[in-house]
Design a protein around this motif. Structure first.
Motif, PDB file in Angstrom:
ATOM      1  N   ILE A  70      52.735   7.510  29.124  1.00 33.45           N
ATOM      2  CA  ILE A  70      52.828   9.442  29.330  1.00 33.45           C
ATOM      3  C   ILE A  70      52.486  10.058  28.639  1.00 33.45           C
ATOM      4  CG2 ILE A  70      55.144   9.909  30.277  1.00 33.45           C
ATOM      5  CD1 ILE A  70      55.437   7.845  32.817  1.00 33.45           C
ATOM      6  N   GLN A  71      53.300   9.249  27.400  1.00 34.05           N
ATOM      7  CA  GLN A  71      53.748   9.447  26.117  1.00 34.05           C
ATOM      8  C   GLN A  71      52.354  10.302  25.875  1.00 34.05           C
ATOM      9  OE1 GLN A  71      54.742   7.098  24.075  1.00 34.05           O
ATOM     10  NE2 GLN A  71      57.170   7.682  24.094  1.00 34.05           N
ATOM     11  N   ASN A  72      51.187   9.735  25.808  1.00 32.72           N
ATOM     12  CA  ASN A  72      49.586   9.916  25.475  1.00 32.72           C
ATOM     13  C   ASN A  72      49.531  10.915  26.278  1.00 32.72           C
ATOM     14  OD1 ASN A  72      49.409   8.214  23.209  1.00 32.72           O
ATOM     15  ND2 ASN A  72      48.564   6.618  24.806  1.00 32.72           N
ATOM     16  N   THR A  73      49.400  11.074  27.773  1.00 31.80           N
ATOM     17  CA  THR A  73      49.026  12.419  28.799  1.00 31.80           C
ATOM     18  C   THR A  73      50.158  13.352  28.587  1.00 31.80           C
ATOM     19  OG1 THR A  73      48.803  10.788  30.823  1.00 31.80           O
ATOM     20  CG2 THR A  73      49.471  13.012  30.797  1.00 31.80           C
ATOM     21  N   LEU A  74      51.355  13.556  28.233  1.00 34.43           N
ATOM     22  CA  LEU A  74      52.371  14.889  27.189  1.00 34.43           C
ATOM     23  C   LEU A  74      51.774  14.777  25.887  1.00 34.43           C
ATOM     24  CD1 LEU A  74      55.674  13.052  28.409  1.00 34.43           C
ATOM     25  CD2 LEU A  74      54.438  15.195  29.505  1.00 34.43           C
ATOM     26  N   LYS A  75      51.648  14.474  25.091  1.00 34.31           N
ATOM     27  CA  LYS A  75      50.902  14.442  23.931  1.00 34.31           C
ATOM     28  C   LYS A  75      49.459  15.250  24.363  1.00 34.31           C
ATOM     29  CE  LYS A  75      49.571  12.412  19.153  1.00 34.31           C
ATOM     30  NZ  LYS A  75      49.834  11.384  18.418  1.00 34.31           N
ATOM     31  N   GLU A  76      48.801  14.926  24.838  1.00 35.17           N
ATOM     32  CA  GLU A  76      47.285  15.562  25.141  1.00 35.17           C
ATOM     33  C   GLU A  76      47.902  16.832  26.046  1.00 35.17           C
ATOM     34  OE1 GLU A  76      45.260  12.731  27.388  1.00 35.17           O
ATOM     35  OE2 GLU A  76      44.845  11.772  26.305  1.00 35.17           O
ATOM     36  N   ASP A  77      48.326  17.104  26.342  1.00 34.29           N
ATOM     37  CA  ASP A  77      48.726  18.374  27.528  1.00 34.29           C
ATOM     38  C   ASP A  77      49.557  19.460  26.312  1.00 34.29           C
ATOM     39  OD1 ASP A  77      48.750  17.591  29.975  1.00 34.29           O
ATOM     40  OD2 ASP A  77      50.195  17.214  30.286  1.00 34.29           O
ATOM     41  N   ILE A  78      50.269  18.813  25.856  1.00 37.05           N
ATOM     42  CA  ILE A  78      50.615  19.536  24.834  1.00 37.05           C
ATOM     43  C   ILE A  78      49.826  20.485  24.006  1.00 37.05           C
ATOM     44  CG2 ILE A  78      52.429  19.671  22.121  1.00 37.05           C
ATOM     45  CD1 ILE A  78      53.791  17.739  23.621  1.00 37.05           C
ATOM     46  N   GLU A  79      48.957  19.057  22.951  1.00 40.88           N
ATOM     47  CA  GLU A  79      47.852  20.090  22.382  1.00 40.88           C
ATOM     48  C   GLU A  79      46.855  20.994  23.260  1.00 40.88           C
ATOM     49  OE1 GLU A  79      45.441  20.282  18.507  1.00 40.88           O
ATOM     50  OE2 GLU A  79      46.976  19.432  19.107  1.00 40.88           O
ATOM     51  N   LEU A  80      46.240  20.786  24.431  1.00 39.38           N
ATOM     52  CA  LEU A  80      45.361  21.467  25.125  1.00 39.38           C
ATOM     53  C   LEU A  80      46.714  23.230  25.061  1.00 39.38           C
ATOM     54  CD1 LEU A  80      44.211  19.614  28.458  1.00 39.38           C
ATOM     55  CD2 LEU A  80      43.040  20.367  26.191  1.00 39.38           C
ATOM     56  N   GLU A  81      48.138  23.131  25.625  1.00 41.54           N
ATOM     57  CA  GLU A  81      48.573  24.498  24.959  1.00 41.54           C
ATOM     58  C   GLU A  81      48.458  25.551  24.286  1.00 41.54           C
ATOM     59  OE1 GLU A  81      49.523  25.567  28.399  1.00 41.54           O
ATOM     60  OE2 GLU A  81      49.569  23.671  28.891  1.00 41.54           O
ATOM     61  N   LYS A  82      48.322  24.319  22.943  1.00 45.83           N
ATOM     62  CA  LYS A  82      48.380  24.943  21.370  1.00 45.83           C
ATOM     63  C   LYS A  82      47.420  25.509  21.863  1.00 45.83           C
ATOM     64  CE  LYS A  82      52.104  21.517  19.248  1.00 45.83           C
ATOM     65  NZ  LYS A  82      51.725  20.911  17.881  1.00 45.83           N
ATOM     66  N   GLN A  83      45.941  24.767  22.115  1.00 44.88           N
ATOM     67  CA  GLN A  83      44.592  25.654  22.217  1.00 44.88           C
ATOM     68  C   GLN A  83      44.741  26.896  23.056  1.00 44.88           C
ATOM     69  OE1 GLN A  83      41.222  23.059  22.095  1.00 44.88           O
ATOM     70  NE2 GLN A  83      42.353  21.121  21.429  1.00 44.88           N
ATOM     71  N   LEU A  84      45.628  26.925  24.008  1.00 45.70           N
ATOM     72  CA  LEU A  84      44.802  27.560  25.183  1.00 45.70           C
ATOM     73  C   LEU A  84      45.973  29.188  24.305  1.00 45.70           C
ATOM     74  CD1 LEU A  84      45.724  26.188  28.229  1.00 45.70           C
ATOM     75  CD2 LEU A  84      43.431  27.108  27.492  1.00 45.70           C
ATOM     76  N   LYS A  85      46.648  28.597  23.827  1.00 42.01           N
ATOM     77  CA  LYS A  85      47.735  29.835  22.968  1.00 42.01           C
ATOM     78  C   LYS A  85      46.807  30.604  21.479  1.00 42.01           C
ATOM     79  CE  LYS A  85      52.596  28.670  24.136  1.00 42.01           C
ATOM     80  NZ  LYS A  85      53.147  28.269  23.051  1.00 42.01           N
TER      81      LYS A  85
END
Length: 213
Positions: free
Chosen positions: A23-38
């Motif tokens: 779950i931690q890995n998934t959340l970390k990937e999601d946060i990184e993707l959100e940063k890229q989108l911004k």
């Protein structure tokens, strides 16, 4: 009985730890993707929901993503060329983006909004080994120019768009034009064309795409 309970308890703790780590890995990937989108999606002046299901943002022409490049810092946008006549054709932007009934205001440029799914597809698309794993074989026809003709300043080509049937999810059918310098991780490559790739999109439709490294 006591020994059995201890073993079961240890197995349960180990399983919970594994789940939490995933779950931690998934959340970390999601946060990184959100940063890229911004970083990629600039604040729009206007947003248009197209009939194709995606969103086109009208971005201030001076704030378009191209100007994020360090070499274009403080770049002054040139509205008209400072040289003579050009053979460049006017691009049917509204038709390509599905904006026939709507359009962006003057002083803005239409840019399709990037989604999280787009970023995930990008990673898969750049990884040829993953896409082509277990493929039954590759049939290739290409025209290439030797490097001793370099340097190249531009390339162009014409291709017909088809929708060939792909029988297996791990198969791909494509037609593209590319320019490449070097090989492997140290190489640079720009590619544009169309492909049918169920592994990436989940269907057998034909998609226009472009990639660069």
């Amino acid at each position: 009985m006591i020994n059995t309970l201890v073993v079961v308890l240890c197995l349960m703790i180990g399983g919970v730890s594994h789940v939490i780590y995933g779950i931690q890995n998934t959340l970390k990937e999601d946060i990184e993707l959100e940063k890229q989108l911004k970083l990629i999606n600039k604040p729009p002046i206007k947003s248009i929901h197209t009939e194709f299901g995606y969103i086109v943002d009208c971005i201030d022409i001076n704030k378009q993503p191209a100007f994020d490049h360090p070499l274009l810092k403080n770049h002054k946008l040139q509205r008209k060329p400072n040289f003579g006549k050009t053979n460049a054709k006017t691009s049917p932007t509204r038709s390509i983006f599905g904006l026939d009934k709507n359009k962006c205001p003057s002083g803005t440029v239409p840019i399709r909004r990037t989604t999280k799914d787009d970023l995930i597809r990008e990673k898969l698309l750049l990884n040829d080994d993953i896409m082509m794993q277990n493929a039954p074989g590759i049939h290739l026809a290409e025209v290439s120019l030797p490097s001793n003709y370099a340097p190249y300043y531009a390339v162009s080509g014409t291709t017909s768009i088809y929708n060939p049937r792909v029988n297996r999810k791990d198969q791909i059918s494509l037609s593209n034009l590319w320019v490449q310098n070097g090989q492997g991780d140290t190489g640079n490559k720009i590619s544009v064309g169309w492909h049918v790739l169920p592994y990436l999109y989940g269907d057998d439709a034909t998609y226009i795409y472009s990639t660069w490294t």
